[in-house]
Design a protein around this motif. Structure first.
Motif: not given
Lengths: 177, 177
Positions: B110, B112-114, B127-128, B131
């Motif tokens: 994965k 950093r955030k997504r 997650s973003g 996306t």
DNA sequence: GATTCGATCGGAGGGATAGTTA
DNA sequence: TCTAACTATCCCTCCGATCGAA
């Protein structure tokens, strides 16, 4: 059952496409081929040789029990295409291949100001303000592209009528555009 | 040379696609197949069955002299695709098919955030901010799609590394994305 | 007025690039 | 602060419906 010979690499490629245990070569090929008409639309547009009136005369129409458009319509390949412009291009290519001479003749249909088909994209561009000419794959012709779907259907109808196809086929072809 | 058996109708269909006199079956099939990988990208996205950890365990990897990605890379099908997202999807599908269990495992990479992969598109969306999840054809997985080409290459590299492919293959696959 | 035709412009998808975070 | 990795805004292209013109 028929038997054909294949190069080794092609054989292995096909074998690698097995999805279900025990699948026959026919099963695999059917799956792979089912949708293959698609790709030429995205390939680098290959232009066929420009036609001269002389060569047109000598090109025999395809003679077979089923014409190319009929095969195309029956194949379901058109249903695979999301965009109507792709279905349109596929149909035009099939029509050309079925009888290049008649197609070339039929190509003279045009709108009020715009020229619809030409072997020279500039001729199309010159005939309107934003015609967006695109090559018809595997064909020496270009078509204008800045049209709505009903006009595309219309162009196919006029073209096929001029080539002498019967009503039913024309209706079917237009219905799929 | 290998020999395969074909249903009659398929045989006749292939024969009808002859473009040049004397063409071999391999020549014709190569032409037809060259581009066929393409179509599934545009077909109605068919989702494979969701995987449970239990089923993953029981799925054997494809065992053959040439893996599916190797076949794919060699086939030239990727070069037919204009958009990098399509080449990306094709690669992911092939990787999945070569070893669903390892693929599933590798899927945990994965950003950093997504979250990059999931069987649930909502997990990706959550997650973003944008996306753009899309299904990987013939697979139970979705991928995020709002990425530039180098990130797509990156994702393929990480995925393949995690699955245990060797450097050279990884480099080749990334090069084609 | 009705119909046919043209081409502007809105919408969607792709992905480079600008911006953010570690 | 500088850089590298990652995110997601936003521009560009393509399609074709809609609206305006003939």
């Amino acid at each position: 059952m028929k038997t054909i010979e294949l190069d080794d690499d092609l054989y292995f490629y096909i074998a690698s496409q097995t999805r279900h245990i025990g699948e026959s070569a026919s099963d695999i090929l059917r799956r792979l081929l089912e949708q293959s008409a698609h790709a030429k639309l995205n390939a680098a547009p290959r232009q066929a040789e420009p036609l001269t009136p002389a060569t047109v005369q000598t090109m025999a129409p395809v003679t077979q029990d089923k014409s190319g458009i009929q095969a195309l319509l029956a194949s379901g390949a058109l249903q695979q295409e999301e965009k109507s412009i792709n279905r349109f291009m596929l149909l035009l290519g099939a029509l050309y291949r079925d009888d290049p001479a008649k197609f070339t003749q039929a190509t003279e249909i045009k709108g009020r100001k715009r020229v619809y088909f030409s072997q020279d994209p500039e001729a199309l561009r010159a005939s309107g303000s934003t015609t967006k000419p695109k090559p018809v794959p595997d064909t020496p012709f270009w078509v204008i592209t800045n049209t709505n779907t009903s006009r595309k259907q219309n162009m196919v109808a006029q073209l096929m009528a001029s080539m002498g196809y019967d009503e039913a086929l024309i209706a079917e072809a237009c219905g799929t555009v």
